[in-house]
Every structure is written in structure tokens, then in C-alpha cells.
Write an enzyme that holds these catalytic residues in place. Structure first.
Site, mmCIF file in Angstrom:
data_model
loop_
_atom_site.group_PDB
_atom_site.id
_atom_site.type_symbol
_atom_site.label_atom_id
_atom_site.label_comp_id
_atom_site.label_asym_id
_atom_site.label_seq_id
_atom_site.Cartn_x
_atom_site.Cartn_y
_atom_site.Cartn_z
ATOM 1 N N CYS A 122 0.834 -1.205 0.000
ATOM 2 C CA CYS A 122 0.000 0.000 0.000
ATOM 3 C C CYS A 122 0.873 1.261 0.000
ATOM 4 O O CYS A 122 1.503 1.550 -1.006
ATOM 5 C CB CYS A 122 -0.987 -0.037 1.168
ATOM 6 S SG CYS A 122 -2.378 1.119 0.966
ATOM 7 N N HIS A 156 -3.576 -5.040 0.431
ATOM 8 C CA HIS A 156 -3.070 -5.478 1.734
ATOM 9 C C HIS A 156 -3.126 -6.999 1.843
ATOM 10 O O HIS A 156 -4.118 -7.563 2.339
ATOM 11 C CB HIS A 156 -3.902 -4.860 2.859
ATOM 12 C CG HIS A 156 -3.615 -3.427 3.115
ATOM 13 N ND1 HIS A 156 -2.576 -3.003 3.922
ATOM 14 C CD2 HIS A 156 -4.210 -2.306 2.652
ATOM 15 C CE1 HIS A 156 -2.555 -1.679 3.974
ATOM 16 N NE2 HIS A 156 -3.535 -1.233 3.202
ATOM 17 N N GLU A 206 -1.620 -8.755 3.887
ATOM 18 C CA GLU A 206 -1.520 -9.132 5.305
ATOM 19 C C GLU A 206 -2.818 -8.944 6.077
ATOM 20 O O GLU A 206 -2.997 -9.509 7.172
ATOM 21 C CB GLU A 206 -0.402 -8.308 5.974
ATOM 22 C CG GLU A 206 -0.782 -6.912 6.445
ATOM 23 C CD GLU A 206 -0.939 -5.874 5.338
ATOM 24 O OE1 GLU A 206 -1.140 -4.686 5.667
ATOM 25 O OE2 GLU A 206 -0.867 -6.238 4.150
#
Length: 265
Positions: free
Chosen positions: A104, A197, A199
Site C-alpha cells: 500500500c 493489503h 496481510e
């Protein structure tokens, strides 16, 4: 700085955001979220709060096998002292050919530091699940055989209002979406930027959407659409985790995708 494990390869998270109360309570902080997503047993993971001006010393850089730059609420085109210092660090890591994964804001600041252009997203906020199209095999990354369609597409959690306008000279755009032209880019075998993202879990985004709405950063209809999308589908977290881990660990492709021509922005 924090450490995980005591042997094996060594990585560092360059955290460009402060921990939210929710992530601290549920996960222990973003550091733990990233290590859970990208770390493997026996590795050392260090933690630098670059948003607070905490950076590794230059003489420490050589000991690392790779770096991850997190997302951030800050503008990647800003000129805060820590942002400029981060750009200098990323330029140094590029010269050293160190593995760097940007997520990001990290994706955007990598682009800026290496000579590309970033700015406000021309189509506004992107919040929720987004289908990303991979336009070529991922080079230093790896995909399993069950993702062998050409081109493959994966769903990822997105939350950004800025984007990459132009990648650095010599970079390759390897993924796009109907919302964002540069969802992923690479330089050589040591730089990988991902706009989404990989994660994030769904609950982290749910909480973030609520905070953005309370702070009048996004409109109610966008928040509702984002939550509805999360209820109807799942992000491909396993596949994204594999891509990121294999990039950081320098693993070669086991099942290369059929190549299609590179394209440049």
C-alpha cells in the site's frame, strides 16, 4: 525494535503506521500481523517504527535478507522528515539489491523513491475487496499450479486513496484492476510493490472502515459497499501470502505461468 526467533534468515518491518487500538488488542500490533502473514519458523524479524523516526543504522543493512514497508495513513508524496529519510533508505537498499516488499503506502513510497510518480487516486478511494489481474508470471515470486490460468486473478483487500501514477524507469507493471492501473510492480528480482493489503484479515478492514467513517474520511455508502463485499466473498490471503513469502525468501517458480508480453507505463 523487537525480535522473533533467534536463528535463520533475518528480515525487518519498516512500519509506517501507528498501531490502532483494535490491532493492538486483537493481534498485539501490526508487527505481529505481518510476521504471521510473511514469516516462517526459525527466522529473525526486527521492527523499526519509521513513522516515529526509528531507522536501522546503515552498517546494519547488510545483515538483512529482506525488508517489508507497511501501509500508512500518510501521503507517500508528502515531505515529512521521516518520509524523506525512508526514501533515502529505500534508494540505498535498491543499490544494495536487497529484497524490499512494499505494501500500500509501501508500494507507493518504493515507486517514489526509485524515480516513479505517485499521487491521489484519479478515481477516488478504493476500500474493500478488489479483483486483481496478473498480466505476466511473477518472476521472483511463485504461483502454485492451481493458479495457472492465464492471466490469473486474485482478490485482495484494498484501502487507499493514493496510487502509483508512473512506475520507475526499468520497472514492470505485473498487475492491474478495474480501479487501479498499477496494482503490482517489480524491479529486477529484488523489488516488489503491492497496492493492496495481503496481510490484512477481514476483521481488520471492518474496523478500519468504521474508523474512516467516524472520522468522515469516507462516505456511508462506500463503507456499506465495502462491508457488503467482505460478507459476500473472501480475499485470497493464502495465495498472496505465498507470493510475498516466496519473493522475500528468493524462491524460484515451481510452476511458471505461460509468459505474455511485458507492458510498460
Amino acid at each position: 525494535m523487537r525480535l522473533v526467533e533467534a536463528a535463520g534468515k533475518r528480515y525487518a518491518l519498516l512500519q509506517a503506521a501507528r498501531d490502532s487500538d483494535y490491532v493492538k488488542k486483537v493481534y498485539g500490533g501490526y508487527f505481529d500481523v505481518f510476521v504471521a502473514a510473511f514469516g516462517e519458523e526459525g527466522e529473525i524479524w526486527d521492527f523499526y517504527r519509521v513513522v516515529e523516526g526509528e531507522f536501522p543504522d546503515k552498517d546494519e543493512l547488510e545483515k538483512y535478507d529482506g525488508f517489508v514497508v507497511s501501509g500508512s495513513p500518510y501521503d507517500s508524496y508528502g515531505n515529512d522528515d521521516w518520509i524523506l529519510q525512508l526514501c533515502l533508505l529505500l534508494q540505498t537498499l535498491n543499490i544494495m539489491k536487497k529484497k524490499v516488499l512494499g505494501v500500500c503506502f509501501g508500494h507507493q513510497i518504493l515507486c517514489r523513491a526509485l524515480g516513479g510518480k505517485v499521487g491521489k487516486a484519479r478515481t477516488g478511494w478504493d476500500v474493500g475487496l478488489r479483483r486483481v489481474e496478473l498480466v505476466k508470471d511473477l518472476g521472483p515470486c511463485s504461483l502454485n499450479g492451481d493458479l495457472s490460468e492465464n492471466p490469473p486473478s486474485l482478490s485482495i483487500i484494498e484501502c487507499h486513496q493514493d496510487e502509483v501514477w508512473e512506475v520507475p524507469s526499468g520497472a514492470l507493471v505485473i498487475a492491474f484492476s478495474d480501479k487501479t492501473g498499477v496494482e503490482m510492480f517489480t524491479m529486477g528480482d529484488h523489488i516488489l510493490g503491492i497496492q493492496g493489503h495481503p496481510e490484512y484479515t477481514k476483521d481488520i478492514l471492518y474496523n478500519l472502515v468504521d474508523r474512516l467513517l467516524i472520522n468522515n474520511c469516507i462516505k456511508k455508502d462506500l463503507a456499506e459497499r465495502a462491508k457488503l463485499g467482505l460478507e459476500m466473498a473472501e480475499p485470497d490471503r493464502k495465495s498472496w501470502g505465498m507470493i510475498c513469502r516466496n519473493f522475500l525468501k528468493g524462491r524460484s517458480q515451481k510452476n511458471p505461468l505461460k509468459r505474455i508480453p511485458y507492458y510498460w507505463i
